[in-house]
Write a protein that holds these residues in place. Structure first.
Motif, short mmCIF file in Angstrom:
data_model
loop_
_atom_site.label_atom_id
_atom_site.label_comp_id
_atom_site.label_asym_id
_atom_site.label_seq_id
_atom_site.Cartn_x
_atom_site.Cartn_y
_atom_site.Cartn_z
N THR A 18 0.84 -1.21 0.00
CA THR A 18 0.00 0.00 0.00
C THR A 18 0.87 1.25 0.00
N TYR B 155 3.68 1.74 -1.31
CA TYR B 155 4.35 1.97 -2.60
C TYR B 155 3.39 2.12 -3.77
N ARG B 156 2.07 2.10 -3.49
CA ARG B 156 1.16 2.01 -4.64
C ARG B 156 1.28 3.19 -5.60
N LYS B 157 1.54 4.38 -5.06
CA LYS B 157 1.59 5.55 -5.96
C LYS B 157 2.96 5.75 -6.60
N VAL B 158 3.98 5.15 -6.05
CA VAL B 158 5.34 5.47 -6.53
C VAL B 158 6.04 4.26 -7.15
N ARG B 159 5.27 3.16 -7.32
CA ARG B 159 5.96 1.92 -7.68
C ARG B 159 6.59 1.93 -9.07
N LYS B 160 6.03 2.71 -9.98
CA LYS B 160 6.55 2.71 -11.35
C LYS B 160 8.04 3.11 -11.39
#
Ligand SMILES: C[S@@+](CC[C@H](N)C(=O)[O-])C[C@H]1O[C@@H](n2cnc3c(N)ncnc32)[C@H](O)[C@@H]1O
Length: 270
Positions: free
Chosen positions: A18, A20-25
């Protein structure tokens, strides 16, 4: 690297999906490059390598970090610090106040505190010595912090009255350098939040947008307990505005109207 493989890596490192969901790329890209550098063809081989080599693991942990920050992030927090917390501490501790910025990124949080302190100096006869320990796992961020030069986007929450006083324009107005006197009294140090705290008896600890966001419950509880032990009684703990304490404790009382600022009292941890 697909999401399932990324999730496997996060689990291995004690990190949270959770978080890392916004920054995982972006993080995935860095890790894919690291895997390639180490000659690992898949995630399983990479995990074996991380277990085998401490240096590779630390490099990986650093590549997993996200340095997003800005000056005066959560403006209400800084108002509370200026109006309530700092005056309380100054009144009580005449000689020295120790502050720890844990996971300080490129120094935005630390220099914001120094701006408030400098401002306080103009209205207070004698302030105690402010000793600031600023730590991060990522040495590249610490180097940027020491340099103290930022893009305009980092300054968007800085009150107008402080801009021209505490920042100097560079590169034709594209970069903003902090006033050099703000750098006094700051110790920058590499430190891993899952290891023992780098000191004790801190009067303020900033633990914002790192341990409690990016780590899984098991790892963050243990580390949080140690962070709490390094805070002095009557000291203040500040977490991220979207974060929650990892467990309930009688040692921390909410302070003021902000849900992410706590005062430590004598109590018993669960
Ligand atoms: C998103 S930034 C937050 C910066 C600042 N505290 C704020 O709230 O604006 C997260 C920082 O925590 C650091 N960090 C993440 N995991 C860490 C760890 N295990 N030990 C020390 N620092 C860590 C990262 O390197 C990064 O600089």
């Amino acid at each position: 690297m697909d999401d399932q493989q990324f999730s496997q890596l996060l689990q291995h490192l004690g990190l949270s999906w959770t978080g890392y969901r916004k920054v995982r790329k972006g993080v995935k890209k860095r890790i894919a490059r690291h895997m390639q550098d180490l000659g690992c063809r898949d995630v399983s081989a990479y995990l074996v390598e991380l277990d085998r080599r401490d240096d590779a693991r630390l490099d990986c942990e650093r590549l997993m970090t996200v340095s997003i920050s800005r000056f005066f992030r959560d403006r209400k927090l800084w108002k509370t610090l200026q109006k309530d917390i700092l005056p309380l501490l100054v009144e009580k501790h005449r000689e020295k106040i120790k502050v720890w910025s844990a996971g300080c990124a490129s120094g935005e949080e630390v220099y914001t505190l120094k701006i408030l302190w400098d401002f306080l100096e103009t209205s207070t006869v004698r302030l105690p010595y402010l000793e600031v320990l600023a730590t991060d796992i990522n040495p590249d961020y610490l180097e940027r912090a020491k340099a103290g030069v930022y893009p305009l986007s980092s300054l968007k929450e800085v009150p107008e009255q402080h801009r021209s006083v505490y920042f100097q324009l560079q590169a034709g107005g594209k970069r903003h350098a902090v006033k050099s006197s703000l750098k006094n009294g700051i110790m920058w140090r590499e430190h891993h939040l899952l290891s023992d705290p780098p000191g004790s008896q801190f009067r303020i600890i900033f633990l914002r947008n790192n341990l409690l966001t990016y780590y899984r419950d098991e790892s963050k509880r243990l580390a949080f307990r140690k962070v709490l032990a390094s805070l002095s009684t009557d000291g203040f703990l500040i977490i991220g505005s979207h974060e929650k304490l990892p467990f309930e404790t009688a040692e921390l009382l909410p302070f003021g109207s902000l849900s992410f600022v706590f005062k430590k009292i004598n109590g018993v941890s669960p």
